[in-house]
Design an enzyme around this catalytic site. Structure first.
Site, PDB file in Angstrom:
ATOM      1  N   ARG A 171      17.310  16.807  15.981  1.00 28.91           N
ATOM      2  CA  ARG A 171      17.600  18.114  15.388  1.00 28.91           C
ATOM      3  C   ARG A 171      17.962  19.064  16.522  1.00 28.91           C
ATOM      4  O   ARG A 171      17.484  18.919  17.657  1.00 28.91           O
ATOM      5  CB  ARG A 171      16.388  18.647  14.626  1.00 28.91           C
ATOM      6  CG  ARG A 171      15.891  17.734  13.523  1.00 28.91           C
ATOM      7  CD  ARG A 171      14.633  18.316  12.879  1.00 28.91           C
ATOM      8  NE  ARG A 171      14.113  17.471  11.804  1.00 28.91           N
ATOM      9  CZ  ARG A 171      13.201  16.524  11.969  1.00 28.91           C
ATOM     10  NH1 ARG A 171      12.678  16.298  13.183  1.00 28.91           N
ATOM     11  NH2 ARG A 171      12.790  15.799  10.945  1.00 28.91           N
ATOM     12  N   LYS A 196       8.961  18.510  13.695  1.00 27.46           N
ATOM     13  CA  LYS A 196       8.329  19.420  12.749  1.00 27.46           C
ATOM     14  C   LYS A 196       6.813  19.224  12.764  1.00 27.46           C
ATOM     15  O   LYS A 196       6.319  18.108  12.826  1.00 27.46           O
ATOM     16  CB  LYS A 196       8.867  19.160  11.343  1.00 27.46           C
ATOM     17  CG  LYS A 196      10.343  19.526  11.173  1.00 27.46           C
ATOM     18  CD  LYS A 196      10.811  19.291   9.757  1.00 27.46           C
ATOM     19  CE  LYS A 196      12.265  19.715   9.584  1.00 27.46           C
ATOM     20  NZ  LYS A 196      12.747  19.475   8.190  1.00 27.46           N
ATOM     21  N   HIS A 267      23.720  18.929  12.422  1.00 27.08           N
ATOM     22  CA  HIS A 267      23.167  17.990  11.444  1.00 27.08           C
ATOM     23  C   HIS A 267      24.174  16.892  11.118  1.00 27.08           C
ATOM     24  O   HIS A 267      23.775  15.785  10.734  1.00 27.08           O
ATOM     25  CB  HIS A 267      22.732  18.731  10.180  1.00 27.08           C
ATOM     26  CG  HIS A 267      21.324  18.413   9.772  1.00 27.08           C
ATOM     27  ND1 HIS A 267      20.239  18.658  10.576  1.00 27.08           N
ATOM     28  CD2 HIS A 267      20.823  17.821   8.659  1.00 27.08           C
ATOM     29  CE1 HIS A 267      19.137  18.264   9.974  1.00 27.08           C
ATOM     30  NE2 HIS A 267      19.466  17.738   8.806  1.00 27.08           N
ATOM     31  N   ARG A 270      23.484  14.249  13.501  1.00 27.81           N
ATOM     32  CA  ARG A 270      22.253  13.552  13.131  1.00 27.81           C
ATOM     33  C   ARG A 270      22.532  12.565  11.992  1.00 27.81           C
ATOM     34  O   ARG A 270      22.080  11.420  12.027  1.00 27.81           O
ATOM     35  CB  ARG A 270      21.197  14.583  12.718  1.00 27.81           C
ATOM     36  CG  ARG A 270      19.844  14.007  12.307  1.00 27.81           C
ATOM     37  CD  ARG A 270      18.868  15.170  12.169  1.00 27.81           C
ATOM     38  NE  ARG A 270      17.654  14.828  11.448  1.00 27.81           N
ATOM     39  CZ  ARG A 270      16.574  14.267  11.995  1.00 27.81           C
ATOM     40  NH1 ARG A 270      16.565  13.952  13.268  1.00 27.81           N
ATOM     41  NH2 ARG A 270      15.499  14.028  11.274  1.00 27.81           N
ATOM     42  N   HIS A 293      11.275  11.056  10.358  1.00 26.32           N
ATOM     43  CA  HIS A 293      10.989  11.346   8.959  1.00 26.32           C
ATOM     44  C   HIS A 293       9.566  10.921   8.621  1.00 26.32           C
ATOM     45  O   HIS A 293       9.128   9.836   8.997  1.00 26.32           O
ATOM     46  CB  HIS A 293      11.960  10.587   8.041  1.00 26.32           C
ATOM     47  CG  HIS A 293      13.337  11.168   8.035  1.00 26.32           C
ATOM     48  ND1 HIS A 293      14.446  10.464   7.623  1.00 26.32           N
ATOM     49  CD2 HIS A 293      13.794  12.401   8.383  1.00 26.32           C
ATOM     50  CE1 HIS A 293      15.520  11.221   7.723  1.00 26.32           C
ATOM     51  NE2 HIS A 293      15.148  12.396   8.182  1.00 26.32           N
ATOM     52  N   TYR A 302      20.452   7.236   3.535  1.00 25.85           N
ATOM     53  CA  TYR A 302      21.532   6.692   4.355  1.00 25.85           C
ATOM     54  C   TYR A 302      21.955   5.315   3.889  1.00 25.85           C
ATOM     55  O   TYR A 302      23.085   4.899   4.109  1.00 25.85           O
ATOM     56  CB  TYR A 302      21.105   6.655   5.827  1.00 25.85           C
ATOM     57  CG  TYR A 302      20.866   8.035   6.379  1.00 25.85           C
ATOM     58  CD1 TYR A 302      21.920   8.875   6.677  1.00 25.85           C
ATOM     59  CD2 TYR A 302      19.573   8.515   6.571  1.00 25.85           C
ATOM     60  CE1 TYR A 302      21.702  10.158   7.157  1.00 25.85           C
ATOM     61  CE2 TYR A 302      19.340   9.790   7.049  1.00 25.85           C
ATOM     62  CZ  TYR A 302      20.421  10.604   7.339  1.00 25.85           C
ATOM     63  OH  TYR A 302      20.200  11.867   7.797  1.00 25.85           O
TER      64      TYR A 302
END
Length: 327
Positions: A171, A196, A267, A270, A293, A302
């Site tokens: 990110r 995150k 993004h 990414r 994730h 994906y």
């Protein structure tokens, strides 16, 4: 089919005439006065709830006390299917209307108008899942080649930044948050990201990204650092401070413009990183770890991209997949 203005006028008139319309007006007054909703949001709620009041009137329901879960579910079906006066609504618009209806029934229960909430178990339709946008490898290579063409300190930084973004799937906030120690010394060959929630993960750095970062650290960063106060940040701006998210965006936009590419974002890099890995045979759980994730279900989107690619290749290549020859 009636125009939007005509539909609103008819809907409003029907709602005002229906006894449930008074309850709707009470809720809208609550939203305007006590909740302070924005004018545009309030207008959307008013349209949705007027249509709901009209729908209830059609079913012979003269008060919210007479509404059952089957009535709310039928209204949702009407929204999705449309009728003579209204076109079918997509999941987002229908979902907004259901949110308005659920809020109305919660308000009626809280105010003692009703004893139950018939909309409690009715969920808004799930929005259509948007596939992440990835760009072909040739465009990625053109973008990276367009970064850092000047060869000066900022050019070396720009090339290292974009190589890192695509080479690791980071990110943009993770990339600009890196310190030199996260990629140098004992961490050589890998990068340590803080994602995150402060969660850390270690991601390998590919050869191209590693070479670009090494060139920047040796020939580029010292010149930028000379203007600052010894910031530990990996990517520095012209004043020697940490490069910001906005600064990184500007780097990408400039390289995309030179490469003649549109709609490229951090993004996008990414998404391209993940899609190209899946296309190359990587296990989805490995990609999950690389992207950071929390759930594999987030990464599985994906695989949908890859399935679409497989369909295209199959349709173009298999002799029994093609349309029958004309007689």
């Amino acid at each position: 089919m009636a125009t939007a203005a005509e539909r609103d006028e008819r809907s409003g008139a029907a709602a005002e005439a229906a006894p449930a319309g008074a309850e709707v007006r009470g809720y809208l007054d609550h939203l305007a006065v006590e909740r302070g909703l924005a004018a545009n949001t309030l207008a959307s709620y008013r349209r949705d709830l007027r249509r709901y009041a009209e729908f209830l009137a059609e079913r012979g329901i003269d008060s919210l006390t007479g509404v059952g879960p089957e009535d709310v579910a039928a209204f949702l079906r009407r929204l999705r299917e449309g009728d003579a006066e209204h076109p079918p609504l997509g999941s987002n618009s229908a979902g907004r209307a259901v949110v308005a209806v659920r809020g109305l029934h919660r308000f009626a229960l809280r105010e003692g108008i009703t004893r139950t909430d018939p909309a409690e178990e009715i969920s808004p339709p799930r929005p259509r899942r948007r596939l992440p946008k990835a760009v072909p490898l040739a465009d990625i290579e053109a973008l990276l080649a367009a970064a850092g063409v000047s060869g000066d300190a900022r050019g070396l930084r720009d090339r290292a930044l974009l190589e890192l973004l695509y080479g690791t799937g980071a990110r943009i906030s993770e990339a600009v948050g890196l310190d030199v120690d996260d990629v140098a010394g004992d961490a050589a060959g890998v990068v340590r990201f803080r994602g995150k929630g402060g969660k850390e993960r270690v991601v390998p750095i590919g050869r191209f990204a590693q070479e670009a970062i090494e060139a920047y650290l040796v020939r580029g960063r010292p010149g930028l650092a000379a203007s600052g106060r010894g910031a530990p940040a990996l990517f520095l701006n012209a004043r020697g401070g940490r490069l910001t998210r906005q600064g990184a965006w500007a780097v990408l936009r400039a390289a995309a413009a030179r490469a003649g590419l549109d709609e490229v974002s951090p993004h996008t890099l990414r998404h391209s990183f993940a899609t190209h890995l899946i296309d190359g045979g990587a296990d989805v759980r490995v990609v999950q770890e690389l992207l950071g994730h929390a759930s594999v279900s987030t990464t599985q989107v994906y695989t949908l991209v890859t399935v679409d690619r497989l369909r295209e290749v199959y349709a173009a290549s298999h002799p029994r997949a093609r349309s029958a020859p004309q007689a």
